[in-house]
Design a protein around this motif. Structure first.
Motif: not given
Length: 688
Positions: A413-439
């Motif tokens: 689906p086409l998303p509407g405006a992101f809420s603070e929870v949405d933004e926080q969740t997507l930001t956290e998601l973007k951090a995982y490649p570096a976290v897993i890479s480090s391990s």
């Protein structure tokens, strides 16, 4: 995250004297595969190299046991091992074998170069010789008592109890495994690599240079060896199975397997490069290439002292950047053993758990023996699958795919405006490649696997908090945004899971129909790309990524192991030697009758004794028998038994016993009545 570069990754060459088991997988092949897949995904040039180790004394030992030639053994197990790896998804760039002509040629050239450069010491020394078999004994053809820990079944090259590396002449009370004879010492000529000359090099390279970045178990073992003082190590053996020593005067001698085997990494790389039209030398001789050896802890000395000393002596090769050796994996509390069949064999697992490769990959990674010996149990395997893969990873993906198909016919689906929870969740998601890479880049694969699962946990928490299944009734636009965000997490999981769960990753990519995307997101792009799965993209109908493993399946595996344990106990059961010869007259003095137990009760304050009333056909008499730990009084009343009736009476705890019940026992120590249970056999019948 990893910068683009060239890597040569080696995994320990498995011996072709048996199949692959879970200890090999957890210790070497799964971590090596995760690392290699990850490096490829982050844009590196990778040669992931392995092959079968087909020389050494273990092969002819197995051949002798099975009554076939060594060639039959290596062909059989090479085929089993290679297919098992392929079916399990271990993605080698090349899997070779040390019987290949290119390996014989490479190993011979390596030896000849060191020989011509004067790097060896030639010595005539006394070695163990079997006078009955009339041959010198390779290390594995000798067993005896370890001089360091007292273990009575140490081999001539290593004690498997304490892990000490040995010379066959160090053993106390040595015995030949060929004939059982006590070996004698006999003179023979061999070539030695003077390891003592490389002590300063090893101190500078490892003890000073890698003090902070090598695993403590690896560093500690190297330090212990170097501090103890290194001694010249033979690189040839008196054996008829292996690569002939390529110099005059060495007839009947072969290259020692631990000189020959690591060169197998080089010859396998040559084989791969020739097939792919590449130059092999940069993968072994360019200082910008990173060489990493994946091994078990029993191979640390060979990969961190002996092989580097060989490479240093040759002069043109790079040295390993790291050797992240794992500790050992036990099975249900006992040490894994090929010879005792105490193992979970990979080829059998693949047959008994079809299409569940990733379950074993995950369970062994999540419980990897990275810093200490760990224990594999079938119950933990079941729990890892049911409580983590099914309940967390599989549950998240299933909910996302089912709801997307239910609400939007599978269209993102086409998303509407992101809420603070949405933004926080997507930001956290973007951090995982570096976290897993480090391990991964710190060789902490267990930690990395849990970070991967945290991505699925992130998705589950997001859905549980936002409850799109409720919101769809009141706010369809908000629901679209929630499902869009959830699909971005699912897309990230499809990529990030590939090194750990390659079959699951492939399934998930198929469900999300990655093949229709203009460009699939790479590992690094998950952290930078705004859109991983675009609005309007059509996904497929779902399928369960994982299924629950029921108790009955686990019970089968436990019963299989129990049968193995009993078979080992039966095989190792010591049979009492025959007693002194008895004459026929001696035997006729024994009056053995059939009796029936008519009463039974426990002897007060006696753990082992039952007081029995037995109808012997002659009379009813009292017999005290030490069977209380094996039978209850109730279950033996009415049982026919065999009784020695003319045994002299004996008082036991104040009760006079007039006879003896005859018993035997199983290999497990369970008592069994010598029992005349046929109909028509009455009390008083004589046993003759």
């Amino acid at each position: 995250m990893s910068t683009t570069g060239r890597y040569t990754i080696t995994a320990a060459l498995p011996y072709t004297n048996g199949p692959i088991h879970i200890g090999h997988l957890a210790g070497v092949y799964i971590p090596a595969d995760i690392y290699s897949r990850y490096l490829r995904m982050t844009g590196n040039d990778v040669a992931f190299i392995c092959g079968s180790d087909e020389h050494g004394a273990a092969i002819p030992m197995r051949a002798r046991k099975e009554g076939v030639s060594p060639q039959v053994i290596i062909d059989k197990y090479h085929t089993i091992i290679k297919k098992s790896f392929e079916d399990f998804g271990i993605l080698f760039d090349n899997y070779s074998r040390t019987s290949a002509p290119i390996h014989h040629e490479t190993a011979s050239e390596f030896f000849k170069k060191l020989y011509d450069d004067g790097k060896f010491i030639e010595e005539t020394s006394e070695q163990l010789y079997d006078p009955e078999a009339e041959q010198f004994l390779a290390d594995r053809f000798v067993v005896g008592t370890c001089p360091k820990c007292g273990h009575e079944e140490a081999y001539g090259d290593q004690c498997e109890n304490c892990g000490s590396s040995l010379n066959a002449t160090d053993l106390i009370n040595p015995k030949s495994t060929i004939s059982g004879a006590e070996p004698i010492l006999k003179q023979t000529k061999h070539w030695f690599l003077p390891l003592d000359q490389y002590e300063s090099f090893l101190r500078e390279w490892v003890l000073d240079g890698h003090k902070k970045d090598w695993k403590t178990n690896v560093y500690g073992q190297i330090k212990s060896w170097v501090d103890d003082g290194l001694r010249p190590r033979a690189v040839t053996r008196d054996l008829d199975w292996g690569i002939p020593v390529p110099v005059a005067g060495a007839e009947g001698k072969v290259l020692y397997v631990w000189f020959d085997a690591p060169i197998g990494y080089i010859s396998s790389t040559k084989e791969w490069a020739a097939r792919e039209g590449k130059d092999w030398e940069p993968y072994w001789k360019d200082k910008n290439t990173k060489l990493v050896h994946f091994i078990g802890k029993d191979n640390i000395v060979f990969h961190c002292i002996i092989f580097p000393s060989m490479l240093k002596a040759e002069g043109s090769y790079i040295l390993p950047e790291n050797v992240p050796a794992n500790e050992f994996l036990n099975l249900e509390g006992n040490k894994l053993s090929t010879s005792k069949n105490w193992a979970v064999w990979l080829h059998e697992y693949l047959e008994e758990f079809p299409d569940q490769q990733d379950v074993l990959r995950y369970a062994l990674t999540a419980n990897a023996p990275e810093t200490k010996d760990n224990d594999f149990t079938w119950k933990d395997f079941q729990a890892r699958n049911n409580n983590e893969l099914v309940a967390i990873f599989g549950n998240f993906i299933n909910r996302v795919v089912v709801l997307t198909n239910k609400y939007y016919d599978g269209v993102v689906p086409l998303p509407g405006a992101f809420s603070e929870v949405d933004e926080q969740t997507l930001t956290e998601l973007k951090a995982y490649p570096a976290v897993i890479s480090s391990s991964i880049e710190r060789y902490r694969f267990r930690e990395a696997s849990q970070e991967l699962l945290n991505v699925a946990r992130l998705g589950n928490k997001y859905l549980a908090d936002e409850e799109p299944w409720k919101l769809i009734k009141t706010d369809e636009e908000r629901t679209k945004t929630i499902m869009y965000v959830a699909l971005q997490i699912a897309s990230a999981l499809a990529t990030l899971s590939e090194p750990f769960l390659p079959f699951t990753s492939e399934k998930l990519k198929s469900i999300l129909d990655f093949s229709k995307l203009d460009q699939q997101s790479t590992w690094n792009e998950i952290a930078t790309k705004e859109v991983l799965l675009p609005a309007g993209h059509q996904i497929e109908k779902g399928e369960l990524l994982f299924s629950k493993i029921e108790d009955v399946e686990i019970q089968k595996q436990l019963e299989k192991l129990e049968a193995t344990k009993k078979a080992n106990e039966a095989e190792n059961k010591v049979v009492e030697p025959q007693k002194d010869t008895a004459t026929f007259d001696d035997f006729t003095k024994l009056d053995i009758r059939v009796g029936t137990i008519i009463e039974a009760e426990k002897m007060p304050k006696a753990k082992k004794l039952l007081v029995l009333k037995v109808d012997t056909g002659i009379n009813t008499r009292t017999i005290v028998s030490g069977i209380a730990e094996h039978f209850s009084p109730e279950e033996i009343v009415g049982k026919k038994v065999t009784v020695l009736v003319n045994l002299a009476p004996r008082a036991l705890r104040g009760v006079e016993s007039e006879g003896m019940i005859l018993m035997t026992e199983t290999p497990e120590g369970k008592l069994v009545f010598l029992n005349p249970d046929e109909d028509g056999v009455n009390p008083g019948a004589i046993v003759s």
